[in-house]
Design a protein around this motif. Structure first.
Motif, PDB file in Angstrom:
ATOM      1  N   TYR A   1      70.155  28.885  46.472  1.00 18.83           N
ATOM      2  CA  TYR A   1      69.013  28.970  45.569  1.00 18.83           C
ATOM      3  C   TYR A   1      68.240  30.179  45.739  1.00 18.83           C
ATOM      4  CZ  TYR A   1      65.108  27.643  43.236  1.00 18.83           C
ATOM      5  OH  TYR A   1      63.872  27.414  42.005  1.00 18.83           O
ATOM      6  N   THR A  20      70.355  12.844  36.073  1.00 17.81           N
ATOM      7  CA  THR A  20      69.983  14.586  36.705  1.00 17.81           C
ATOM      8  C   THR A  20      71.210  15.041  36.332  1.00 17.81           C
ATOM      9  OG1 THR A  20      71.170  13.588  38.615  1.00 17.81           O
ATOM     10  CG2 THR A  20      68.549  13.333  38.382  1.00 17.81           C
ATOM     11  N   PRO A  61      66.191  15.757  43.013  1.00 18.24           N
ATOM     12  CA  PRO A  61      66.605  16.560  42.130  1.00 18.24           C
ATOM     13  C   PRO A  61      67.834  17.534  42.276  1.00 18.24           C
ATOM     14  CG  PRO A  61      64.331  17.338  42.593  1.00 18.24           C
ATOM     15  CD  PRO A  61      64.778  16.454  43.612  1.00 18.24           C
ATOM     16  N   THR A  85      70.583  20.046  43.074  1.00 17.94           N
ATOM     17  CA  THR A  85      70.491  21.365  43.562  1.00 17.94           C
ATOM     18  C   THR A  85      71.739  21.980  43.074  1.00 17.94           C
ATOM     19  OG1 THR A  85      71.479  20.462  45.577  1.00 17.94           O
ATOM     20  CG2 THR A  85      69.335  20.909  45.825  1.00 17.94           C
ATOM     21  N   PHE A  87      64.387  15.621  36.100  1.00 18.79           N
ATOM     22  CA  PHE A  87      64.912  16.885  36.498  1.00 18.79           C
ATOM     23  C   PHE A  87      66.460  16.740  35.835  1.00 18.79           C
ATOM     24  CE2 PHE A  87      61.713  15.539  39.546  1.00 18.79           C
ATOM     25  CZ  PHE A  87      60.991  16.640  39.737  1.00 18.79           C
ATOM     26  N   GLY A  98      70.296  18.949  35.444  1.00 20.50           N
ATOM     27  CA  GLY A  98      70.920  20.070  35.889  1.00 20.50           C
ATOM     28  C   GLY A  98      72.607  20.209  35.485  1.00 20.50           C
ATOM     29  N   LEU A 153      69.119  24.614  36.073  1.00 16.79           N
ATOM     30  CA  LEU A 153      68.131  23.644  36.368  1.00 16.79           C
ATOM     31  C   LEU A 153      67.232  23.390  35.429  1.00 16.79           C
ATOM     32  CD1 LEU A 153      68.217  24.833  40.051  1.00 16.79           C
ATOM     33  CD2 LEU A 153      69.676  23.100  39.230  1.00 16.79           C
ATOM     34  N   TYR A 194      63.225  21.239  34.346  1.00 20.61           N
ATOM     35  CA  TYR A 194      62.388  20.594  34.693  1.00 20.61           C
ATOM     36  C   TYR A 194      61.415  20.403  33.381  1.00 20.61           C
ATOM     37  CZ  TYR A 194      57.552  19.336  36.735  1.00 20.61           C
ATOM     38  OH  TYR A 194      56.416  18.773  36.993  1.00 20.61           O
ATOM     39  N   TYR A 240      62.646  22.215  42.866  1.00 22.48           N
ATOM     40  CA  TYR A 240      64.117  22.638  43.012  1.00 22.48           C
ATOM     41  C   TYR A 240      64.266  23.370  44.402  1.00 22.48           C
ATOM     42  CZ  TYR A 240      65.721  20.796  38.490  1.00 22.48           C
ATOM     43  OH  TYR A 240      66.041  20.131  37.390  1.00 22.48           O
TER      44      TYR A 240
END
Length: 648
Positions: free
Chosen positions: A231, A321, A337, A339, A580, A582, A587, A589, A633
């Motif tokens: 990240y 998610t 959430p 990753t 959340f 992904g 990703l 929100y 995140y």
């Protein structure tokens, strides 16, 4: 000037042209298929064909780079010998069959995921048993193999008629032209592979255009290369202290006491009279919300689930998610959430995490993961077994696996129907009932995580259960609904039923593709809690996430517990609807109608989301909202990678 078609490069050039033509054909087929779901402007069509040609050419150069080097270094006296003719012909056939198989796989993969190859395709290489059997049961494999061999024979014959083999083997190509030609081809291949990222094909918000612009084989290797994403290296960041402050403020509900700094570890005090029922979680494979009549479906595929929704605690606006089963498992066990990269279920160092199962175990429950297939697939057994769950699955054999939980194999006598992905839903439910009977006699509370399999390609199930033929997603959904109804009817007669809560939720939707880069509507799933004592039926219409399921249940049960979860009690007065979502790289929100999309290269896009029209319009959102998305995140990634989600 050397005539390439009359040089030793004739076969190589012919192969590149073949590859470009077939890539064009596949792209056109996928375009026609996509036209049923999305509209395309003239410039979008022009873009994906143009960009696609660029990616196809680059891929062809990469595929032929080693052969280009071979043509450069092999001397003339060896090149014209019989062994080289045989070797070259075998190499040609090998790459011809491999690329034809790739083209076929692209079509089938698109049919399932409406995407070019991605991490899922990479994962599937590991689990060849399930995948090969799935393909064999879903498609007439002997006919397909025969078809590919026939096509390969036809292409070889065309090469022969065009004298490409003859021109190549009978030519005399001096060393100097070979150096120029091979060096040019190899340098271009290296430049393409080094500097052209797969994401370069992505422009704009029409996901179909972005996927059509890519080349399947190149997408596969790009996914293989980028299986894990750090990240901090790829996404927008804020200060660590600020990030945790934002998240803690969001999680700070009534009765919550945080422990430590830069952590979400906290104690939560229940406000209702506590009680401890058995819990059976049925996680349904690929159950999109739009299969239910409650969301507008008119095919009557889910009469059982629609009836339950009317008489339960129904989360009518819940979102998954992710787009894979392991993402759903991650959300339902870790309440975190998604990753970037692979799900935590499939990652290294995912043992002894603070899970939903830990909370149940602390309350005296026995946790069990039930799966009708082989739990080795997608690392499920290792994850659940290393995080407080016993395992009951249909494994082919007992492996020397190193996890704490016990593993029990489902016996042949308990199986009435089985396909590539495992036993039918009816069979796994019968196994669960037997296990519950045993636990009840032992006076043990149980928390069961059941993963169904029937609503998965090849969509086969036992005969004479429903009035629809096998082979379609709709029929599989109808069978799963039937199996759930039969299961509920059976357990209502059990002495342990009165003290048992049943939860039904999807792992993810049947399809995630849509006109937008991330189509929010393709993440909406049904979720319902039934048989909860002293709780009237309720329609929770607030926007909620999979990660909120168990924190909400525990609040209804009045439990005190410690938490390292991002999930919240959605019935609390302070709850602010947010979800959340992904993919492996993107990703999202979503808070109310404010949508923040985080992408690699530290890209942040913001939109206003109109649910009624399923529209995402670019809009500059307040910095506070953007930072909330980043904070969740960023901290989730840090807590996992730093080992701070482990049991205290």
């Amino acid at each position: 000037m050397t005539n390439l078609f009359k040089s030793r490069y004739a076969i190589l050039l012919g192969f590149i042209i073949y590859f470009l033509l077939f890539s064009l054909l596949i792209r056109s087929i996928l375009f026609i298929s996509s036209s049923q779901h999305s509209e395309f402007t003239f410039f979008e069509v022009l873009r994906f064909y143009t960009v696609g040609l660029f990616f196809d050419l680059g891929t062809a150069l990469v595929l032929t780079a080693l052969y280009s080097a071979y043509l450069l270094i092999i001397p003339e006296r060896f090149y014209h010998q019989k062994w080289n003719r045989i070797f070259t012909f075998l190499i040609f056939l090998f790459f011809l069959v491999i690329t034809l198989f790739s083209f076929f796989a692209e079509l089938t993969f698109w049919q399932e995921f409406e995407s070019r190859f991605n991490f899922i395709a990479v994962d599937y290489l590991i689990y060849t048993y399930e995948v090969i059997h799935n393909i064999n049961e879903s498609y007439p494999l002997p006919l397909l193999i025969a078809g590919m061999l026939i096509i390969a024979s036809v292409i070889t014959y065309i090469f022969y008629r065009l004298k490409l083999f003859e021109n190549s083997f009978d030519s005399r190509t001096p060393r100097k032209p070979r150096i120029v030609i091979s060096s040019s081809l190899i340098i271009l291949a290296i430049l393409f592979a080094t500097f052209i990222k797969n994401s370069a094909a992505e422009h704009g918000n029409n996901r179909y255009v972005n996927e059509l612009s890519k080349a399947g084989i190149y997408s596969f290797f790009a996914a293989f290369k980028n299986n894990e994403l750090n990240y901090h290296d790829f996404y927008s960041l804020i200060g660590n202290d600020s990030a945790f402050k934002i998240v803690r403020n969001q999680l700070n509900e009534k009765g919550t006491t945080f422990k430590g700094i830069n952590s979400i570890y906290r104690e939560i005090k229940g406000t209702a009279a506590p009680y401890k029922p058995n819990v059976i979680l049925i996680t349904v494979e690929s159950l999109s919300a739009d299969f239910l009549a409650h969301y507008g479906n008119t095919e009557r595929l889910t009469p059982t689930l629609d009836s339950i929704a009317d008489n339960s605690i129904f989360f009518s606006d819940m979102y998954a998610t992710g787009t894979r089963t392991v993402r759903g498992m991650e959300a339902l066990t870790l309440a975190i959430p998604p990753t970037p990269g692979s799900s935590i279920v499939r990652r290294m160092d995912n043992e002894n995490l603070f899970t939903v199962g830990h909370v149940f175990k602390d309350k005296g429950y026995v946790n069990t993961f039930f799966y009708g297939g082989d739990g080795y697939f997608d690392n499920m057994n290792h994850f659940f077994g290393s995080n407080g769950y016993n395992i009951v699955d249909r494994g082919r054999k007992l492996l020397n696996e190193t996890y704490a939980g016990t593993r029990t194999l489902i016996q042949d006598k308990d199986v009435t129907f089985e396909n590539a992905w495992g036993i039918c839903d009816g069979d796994i439910f019968n196994v669960v009932i037997k296990d519950a009977d045993t636990k009840y006699k032992q006076h043990r509370l149980f928390n069961n995580f059941i993963m169904t399999t029937s609503n998965h390609r090849p969509y086969t199930f036992p005969d004479h259960k429903i009035n629809m033929p096998v082979g379609s997603r709709e029929a599989a959904v109808r069978y799963t609904d039937y199996a759930i109804g039969n299961f509920l009817n059976q357990i209502k007669t059990k002495p342990w039923f009165d003290n048992t809560v049943v939860i039904i939720v999807a792992d993810h939707c049947a399809s995630s593709a849509g006109k937008n880069e991330i189509d929010i509507s393709k993440y909406q799933i049904p979720c319902m809690i039934l048989n909860l004592k002293n709780q009237p039926k309720m329609n929770i219409s607030k926007m909620t996430s999979q990660i909120d399921l168990f924190p909400t249940l525990w609040s209804l049960l009045g439990w005190n517990y410690t938490s390292e979860f991002y999930g919240k009690d959605v019935l609390a007065d302070t709850y602010e609807p947010r979800v959340f979502l992904g993919t492996y790289q993107k990703l999202v929100y979503l808070k109310g109608d404010s949508l923040v999309l985080l992408s690699p290269q530290r890209k942040v896009d913001t939109y206003l989301y109109n649910k009624a029209k399923n529209e995402q319009k670019p809009f500059k959102l307040p910095l506070r909202t953007v930072n909330e998305g980043i904070a969740n995140y960023q901290t989730a990634f840090d807590l996992f990678t730093d080992g701070k989600l482990r049991l205290k």
